[in-house]
Design an enzyme around this catalytic site. Structure first.
Site, PDB file in Angstrom:
ATOM      1  N   ASP A   1       0.827  -1.205   0.000  1.00 17.87           N
ATOM      2  CA  ASP A   1       0.000   0.000   0.000  1.00 17.87           C
ATOM      3  C   ASP A   1       0.856   1.247   0.000  1.00 17.87           C
ATOM      4  O   ASP A   1       0.654   2.185  -0.769  1.00 17.87           O
ATOM      5  CB  ASP A   1      -0.897  -0.034   1.251  1.00 17.87           C
ATOM      6  CG  ASP A   1      -2.062   0.898   1.128  1.00 17.87           C
ATOM      7  OD1 ASP A   1      -2.754   1.101   2.123  1.00 17.87           O
ATOM      8  OD2 ASP A   1      -2.288   1.425   0.021  1.00 17.87           O
TER       9      ASP A   1
ATOM     10  N   ASP B   1      -9.349  -1.371   3.253  1.00 22.47           N
ATOM     11  CA  ASP B   1      -8.895  -1.006   4.591  1.00 22.47           C
ATOM     12  C   ASP B   1      -9.761  -1.637   5.654  1.00 22.47           C
ATOM     13  O   ASP B   1      -9.269  -2.210   6.623  1.00 22.47           O
ATOM     14  CB  ASP B   1      -8.938   0.516   4.766  1.00 22.47           C
ATOM     15  CG  ASP B   1      -7.919   1.202   3.900  1.00 22.47           C
ATOM     16  OD1 ASP B   1      -8.208   2.306   3.424  1.00 22.47           O
ATOM     17  OD2 ASP B   1      -6.843   0.614   3.706  1.00 22.47           O
TER      18      ASP B   1
END
Lengths: 422, 142
Positions: free
Chosen positions: A198, A343
């Site tokens: 990420d 997330d």
């Protein structure tokens, strides 16, 4: 002309926004912990033999040595990250060639699959565990309803916001539960690997998510992905200094700003900004009366600081079976905070995995994740660009899990056993 | 002259009001009244009509939840009925449909659950979900 007696306190502005994003994350985590606690009581830590994308390279065996498990976990995570990268680049390519309809349809289809199959499986587990006497006709009708409405809420943006948000949380919960069935070492190494991915994908200049965000900003479009958008918080004109972007539609006189806001507050949902609606649909007209206290919906231009970048959000692709999710946090076109569904999923996976050990680790990891999310939100307010939401929270969460398990637990147990504390 | 003017003013305001997606309640109380539960973030009135109609029609495909979503979404329509005549028909229809369907489904489900084997005989074992899942092997992860 409505005057504001005092500017809104920091609790009302930033606090409200933070709460609106922390609440669904917490709900998702809580549901995953609940599911894990209910459904995993019989199988303590046995490796399930599911063969998924994340266990292609190596399927963990309880009898393997520690080093073998770690090696296998690393291999699994590498394969997974590579698959995710490739798929993200594919998404960027499709977005570049403007296949938006295909992407939206794919999102809806994957939501349908997740809700139908994973949701059905989880429901079946629960039914079997409690031997609930439901018959298959009722079950099928309910599942069908649930799935179709969920698919619709992802495909179209015209269902109630609450339902949309609820379904996104449920989808995140289901995928996260499915991920907790992976073997243990694989889960932890995978989480860390995804956090690092990420970081790289959003911040590096060649990263797929950065490309995606830049394309979206340049074309002034929304990224077609599963993204949770919190409701925008209403402010009055003293919020001009806030990081909100409204577009000028018509010339209004200076006094209309306050009036517009005071009027929009009269709607039943007191915490919505009338402008944010209009940012979505630019064909709204302005009803301008004689320039006095009756301006209704008009849009003001407040340049973002720095200069106008409309929707900044980052994304990170996570593939799990058929889904494309976006992870990362950013500001939507209406100034609302957007958090990618990936997330939600990875936070909940971490907490679910912690729940498989004990509830003490759950509390520690929950606090670590929320702290990480708070830090990320502050950085978002500071930098005003798309940021990866995974790294800080995941690294803090993993750190706290291992610390709790190794150090805190011994301390707490000894104290309790000797009746000193707790 | 005066009446014509005022009527023109009314019509114009109404026209503008509808295209702006909201309805002014009255001259003295110019609060916008939104047809959807999301308020200003939701749909305008003419969009609402088409959506209400579509939800109502799709609900007939065995989707009572869609009818419930319709009622929930257009809750202000049910509360301030006189203001939205066009939407109200569909929302009321959805409400009636949802209640009817729920009554039917829950009566069947309750009969099944409470009656059990005494009422149905051996068919109960064949219909109940956990047995069906076992038989079809549905509850193992694929």
């Amino acid at each position: 002309m409505a005057q504001n007696t005092k500017p809104p306190s920091i609790l009302e502005t930033i606090g409200e926004e933070i709460i609106r994003i922390v609440t669904p994350v917490s709900i998702c985590m809580f549901l995953v912990v609940l599911l894990v606690a209910i459904l995993n009581t019989d199988t303590s830590d046995s490796s399930s033999s599911i063969t998924t994308m994340a266990t292609i390279a190596y399927n963990e065996d309880p009898s393997d040595s520690l080093w073998d498990k770690i090696k296998g976990a690393l291999l699994n995570s590498l394969v997974f990250v590579v698959i995710v990268t490739v798929t993200t680049f594919l998404l960027v390519l499709l977005f570049y060639f403007r296949c938006i309809k295909f992407l939206k349809f794919y999102m809806g289809f994957s939501a349908f699959i997740v809700l139908g199959f994973l949701g059905g499986e989880v429901a079946l587990f629960l039914i079997e565990m409690y031997t609930f006497p439901i018959d298959c006709i009722t079950f099928l009708v309910l599942l069908f309803n649930f799935t179709v409405v969920g698919g619709m809420s992802v495909l179209m943006s015209n269902l109630p916001i609450l339902i949309n948000q609820g379904y996104l949380v449920v989808i995140g919960m289901l995928v996260a539960y499915w991920f907790t069935l992976l073997p243990e070492w694989t889960t932890w190494v995978l989480l860390v690997a995804m956090a690092l991915y990420d970081l790289a994908a959003v911040l590096l200049p060649g990263g797929p998510l950065r490309l995606l965000v830049e394309l979206a900003i340049e074309r002034d479009e929304d990224i077609p992905a599963l993204v949770y958008e919190a409701r925008p918080v209403t402010h009055d004109e003293s919020a001009l200094r806030q990081r909100r972007l409204w577009r000028l539609r018509r010339s209004v006189d200076s006094g209309s700003a306050e009036n517009m806001n005071s009027e929009s507050n009269s709607s039943s949902n007191a915490n919505t900004v009338s402008n944010s609606m209009n940012c979505q649909n630019e064909t709204r007209l302005v009803v301008a009366e004689e320039g006095q206290r009756r301006e209704s919906v008009s849009e003001l231009a407040v340049p973002l600081i720095p200069p106008p970048s409309q929707s900044t959000r980052d994304g990170q692709e996570v593939i799990s079976s058929e889904n494309l999710h976006l992870e990362g946090i950013g500001l939507g076109s209406s100034g609302a905070i957007k958090l990618g569904l990936g997330d939600f999923i990875f936070y909940s996976v971490l907490v679910g995995r912690a729940a498989m050990y004990d509830f003490m680790t759950v509390y520690a990891c929950y606090l670590a994740i929320i702290a990480g999310l708070g830090i990320t939100l502050m950085l978002l307010a500071l930098y005003q660009k798309a940021l990866p939401a995974l790294p800080v929270s995941i690294l803090l969460g993993v750190l706290f899990y291992f610390l709790t398990r190794m150090l805190l637990e011994a301390f707490v147990v000894q104290c309790s056993v000797n009746l000193i504390m707790f | 002259m005066e009446r014509a003017e005022s009527s023109v003013g009314e019509a114009e305001r109404r026209h503008l009001g509808e295209t702006a997606g909201l309805i002014m309640r009255s001259r003295n109380n110019p609060e916008p009244l939104w047809p959807t539960i999301d308020g200003p973030l939701g749909l305008s009135e003419e969009d609402s009509v088409s959506y209400a109609r579509k939800f109502f029609k799709f609900g007939f495909l065995l989707l009572p939840l869609l009818w419930a979503v319709n009622c929930f979404y257009f809750w202000p329509v049910l509360r301030h009925s006189p203001s939205f005549p066009r939407i109200r028909r569909y929302v009321l229809g959805s409400a009636v449909g949802f209640v009817g369907f729920t009554v039917m489904l829950s009566s069947w489900a309750l009969t099944f659950a409470i009656g059990g084997e005494r009422l149905f005989g051996p068919v109960w074992e064949r219909l109940v979900m956990y047995n069906v899942a076992d038989r079809l092997g549905l509850s193992g992860w694929n």
